[in-house]
Design a protein around this motif. Structure first.
Motif, short mmCIF file in Angstrom:
data_model
loop_
_atom_site.label_atom_id
_atom_site.label_comp_id
_atom_site.label_asym_id
_atom_site.label_seq_id
_atom_site.Cartn_x
_atom_site.Cartn_y
_atom_site.Cartn_z
N ASN A 436 0.69 -1.14 -0.05
CA ASN A 436 0.04 0.09 -0.03
C ASN A 436 1.00 1.25 0.06
O ASN A 436 0.51 2.38 -0.51
N ASP A 437 1.89 1.23 0.69
CA ASP A 437 2.70 2.45 0.56
C ASP A 437 3.46 2.55 -0.82
O ASP A 437 3.55 3.91 -1.32
N HIS A 438 3.73 1.63 -1.58
CA HIS A 438 3.97 1.56 -2.99
C HIS A 438 2.88 2.26 -3.92
O HIS A 438 3.29 3.06 -4.74
N LEU A 439 1.85 1.94 -3.47
CA LEU A 439 0.70 2.39 -4.30
C LEU A 439 0.47 3.64 -4.02
O LEU A 439 0.42 4.82 -5.09
N LYS A 440 0.51 4.41 -2.78
CA LYS A 440 0.21 5.81 -2.43
C LYS A 440 1.66 6.71 -3.06
O LYS A 440 1.20 7.53 -3.42
N GLU A 465 -2.19 7.38 -15.04
CA GLU A 465 -1.56 6.53 -16.19
C GLU A 465 -0.31 6.46 -15.89
O GLU A 465 0.52 5.48 -15.77
N ILE A 466 0.26 7.63 -15.37
CA ILE A 466 1.83 7.63 -14.72
C ILE A 466 1.71 6.76 -13.58
O ILE A 466 2.69 5.91 -13.49
N ALA A 467 0.63 6.89 -12.68
CA ALA A 467 0.84 6.05 -11.19
C ALA A 467 0.81 4.69 -11.48
O ALA A 467 1.49 3.72 -10.78
N LEU A 468 -0.03 4.05 -12.53
CA LEU A 468 -0.13 2.53 -12.97
C LEU A 468 1.09 2.02 -13.12
O LEU A 468 1.59 1.27 -12.86
N TYR A 471 3.62 2.08 -10.29
CA TYR A 471 3.30 0.97 -9.34
C TYR A 471 3.64 -0.27 -9.76
O TYR A 471 4.26 -1.26 -8.98
N ILE A 472 3.33 -0.75 -10.94
CA ILE A 472 3.87 -1.95 -11.42
C ILE A 472 5.28 -2.00 -11.35
O ILE A 472 5.96 -3.06 -11.03
N GLY A 473 6.07 -0.77 -11.82
CA GLY A 473 7.51 -1.01 -11.76
C GLY A 473 7.98 -1.09 -10.33
O GLY A 473 8.88 -1.88 -10.12
N SER A 474 7.36 -0.37 -9.49
CA SER A 474 7.84 -0.40 -8.15
C SER A 474 7.88 -1.80 -7.41
O SER A 474 8.50 -2.21 -6.49
N ILE A 554 5.19 -9.56 -15.17
CA ILE A 554 5.51 -8.57 -16.33
C ILE A 554 4.12 -8.34 -16.99
O ILE A 554 3.04 -9.12 -17.42
N LYS A 555 3.91 -6.96 -17.07
CA LYS A 555 2.52 -6.33 -17.76
C LYS A 555 2.53 -6.69 -19.16
O LYS A 555 3.47 -6.42 -20.08
#
Length: 559
Positions: A436-440, A465-468, A471-474, A554-555
């Motif tokens: 959840n910290d990564h998401l925030k 769009e940037i956040a997605l 988040y996937i990267g982190s 991987i997305k």
């Protein structure tokens, strides 16, 4: 005669004081049944709640254990004391009684650890000056693959790039949102909520104010709030998370402002947690009360003083994403955020207009201990909502609506690969961030003024769009480093993709492909060089490569 007159006056004052009913909390010392419950968690939590803790690596502990009923029964039996509510997280009972009776009972009850009065001048922590503020609760709710036609909600969704999430198939499916508010009249009949009803997306609810299972009652504020997340009228109105499921909890008694509402909110949050809720939205806030002796000061907005903020922080620690409105006090004498928006784990949301300018009513931060609040912003001026009386689309102002818009999109983001990634990490250092910290962090750092936050604008307006991608990267970076160079090409892919960058022997590795709901759509016991996916529908998928404790996700964007 003057002395007698003074004494007579004092006796009258003391008599009135001794009879006045006060709100207070008894904090209990123990939970004698803790061992039994912790060893049998299904006695107190749903399987979904247990799964969420396991996925997020959050331990089940004494705060999850129900309160000891014998202690509560003992308090209920006391003459002159009324039990109004309770919190297992804080192991506290909300009571009313005269100060004398409450003090006497406390002093003679060994199972009570301490008492806290809503009137802070009565507490043993020492008296402090309390700012006397005019109660403003009367106006707390008002200030004058998928491709949707958003209609009236276009501004509020597209400002945050929520349409990008929806286009990836991230519409809140698989996520459960608890809306804690003042009531939900006509949600069971209005056309805008028909889609929720027919798809069984309203999972239940409760009216904590009336202690009733009829949660389709109370003030219409909750109906308006819910509409911004889950409302749907084809080609006219689309909520931020139209495919999410919901629990609806009423804790706010709109005509009054009393400390009990804080306790009821914590009760609802505890219920939400036990049911496995992923996100809580609450467009409520507390600073002043009908009894001015209970008012909070700005110094109390430190995330750990008010009862409700302490409960909200525990909710965050249980793995729930708690989203709260900043408040509508930006242009009056109390200009600051209110509780529980001051809690560290709470995502606090202010309001802007369609031009991305701050709404003058949007409350200011920081918290009294200097933390940035609000963190982020969404549309709260002329936001599209569903009118509770006739189901028409209306425009309304307030952080009450910027918050649920944000909560819905956060639920969409949280559902992007939540179970897939979170369940794939079995050994995580305590020093690593929680998911959840990564998401925030992904949401906050995507905002337009992240590098230059201000007291009212916070980090600004997120770009989901940037956040997605962040988040996937982190979260992917949490996987074992030995697979970090693996990639697929091309991506987006139409029919076939190659798995590239793999170093070493592929023996023992298997591969799986999941959709956004975590459903497996392909599995191979060997790691192929090329993978054919023409049979899959257009949308977002996730390739998982694994061997024993090594994982990489991987997305995949399928055209």
């Amino acid at each position: 005669m003057k002395k007698l007159g003074f004494l007579f006056s004092f006796l009258i004052t003391f008599s009135l004081f001794s009879q006045q009913q006060e709100d207070a909390w008894f904090f209990l010392r123990d939970k004698p049944d803790s061992t039994l419950y912790i060893s049998n968690p299904l006695l107190m939590l749903s399987q979904r709640a247990i799964d969420r803790r396991n996925n997020l690596q959050i331990e089940i502990n004494g705060t999850d254990v129900p309160m000891h009923q014998a202690h509560i029964d003992n308090i209920k039996a006391a003459v002159g004391i009324t039990v109004l509510g309770k919190s297992k997280w804080l192991n506290a009972v909300h009571i009313q009684g005269t100060k004398i009776i409450i003090d006497n009972y406390f002093l003679n009850s060994s199972f009570i650890k301490r008492v806290e009065f809503a009137n802070k001048t009565f507490n043993n922590l020492g008296e402090k000056a309390v700012e006397k503020m005019v109660s403003n609760h009367q106006n707390k709710f008002n200030i004058s693959q998928t491709d949707f036609n958003y209609g009236s909600t276009s501004d509020q969704i597209k400002m945050l790039k929520g349409n990008y999430l929806h286009a990836q198939g991230l519409t809140g499916a698989g996520q459960i949102i608890a809306v804690i508010d003042a009531g939900f009249p006509n949600v069971n009949t209005l056309e805008a909520f028909k889609r929720l009803r027919e798809n069984n997306q309203i999972l239940g609810g409760y009216d904590f104010v009336e202690r009733s299972t009829n949660f389709y009652a109370g003030n219409n504020h909750g109906t308006n709030v819910l509409s911004t997340i889950g409302g749907y009228l084809e080609n006219q109105f689309v909520g931020a998370a139209p495919d999410a499921s919901f629990y609806l909890f009423r804790t706010e008694n709109a005509p009054v402002e009393v400390p009990l509402e804080e306790t009821l909110w914590v009760e609802a949050a505890e219920r939400a947690d036990s049911l496995g809720v992923d996100v809580i939205n609450t467009s409520l806030g507390y600073s002043t009360f009908d009894n001015a002796d209970y008012n909070y000061s700005y110094a109390d907005m430190n995330g750990k003083t008010t009862f409700i903020s302490r409960g909200a922080e525990i909710a965050g620690n249980k793995g729930i994403l708690v989203v709260n409105s900043a408040g509508n006090s930006g242009n009056n004498s109390w200009k600051y955020i209110t509780a529980p928006a001051d809690a560290p784990s709470v995502i606090t949301v202010g309001a802007v207009d369609k031009n991305k300018s701050i709404a003058n009513f949007s409350s200011f931060g920081p918290t009294s201990d200097g933390r940035i609040k609000p963190e982020i912003l969404a549309l709260g001026v002329s936001a599209a909502v569903i009118n509770h009386t006739n189901g028409a689309i209306s425009l309304s102002n307030g952080t009450s609506f910027s918050s649920p818009i944000m909560a819905g999109l956060i639920a969409c983001l949280n559902g992007n690969e939540g179970f897939l990634l979170k369940s794939s990490i079995h050994k995580k250092s305590k020093k690593q961030k929680k998911f959840n910290d990564h998401l925030k962090e992904a949401v906050y750092t995507s905002a337009n003024t992240y590098s230059n936050p201000t007291d009212q604008y916070g980090y600004g307006i997120p770009d989901f769009e940037i956040a997605l991608n962040k988040y996937i990267g982190s979260t992917a970076s949490l996987q074992e480093a030995s697979l970090e160079r693996v990639k697929i090409s091309p991506n987006p892919v139409t029919t076939i993709f190659k798995i590239e960058g793999f170093l070493g022997n592929r023996k023992g590795y298997k591969m799986q492909i999941f959709d956004v709901l975590g459903k497996q759509v392909l599995q191979k016991e060997t790691l192929l060089n090329e993978v054919e996916i023409s049979f899959l529908e257009t949308g977002l998928y996730f390739l998982k490569i694994s061997k024993e404790n090594q994982y990489r996700t991987i997305k995949i964007i399928k055209n």
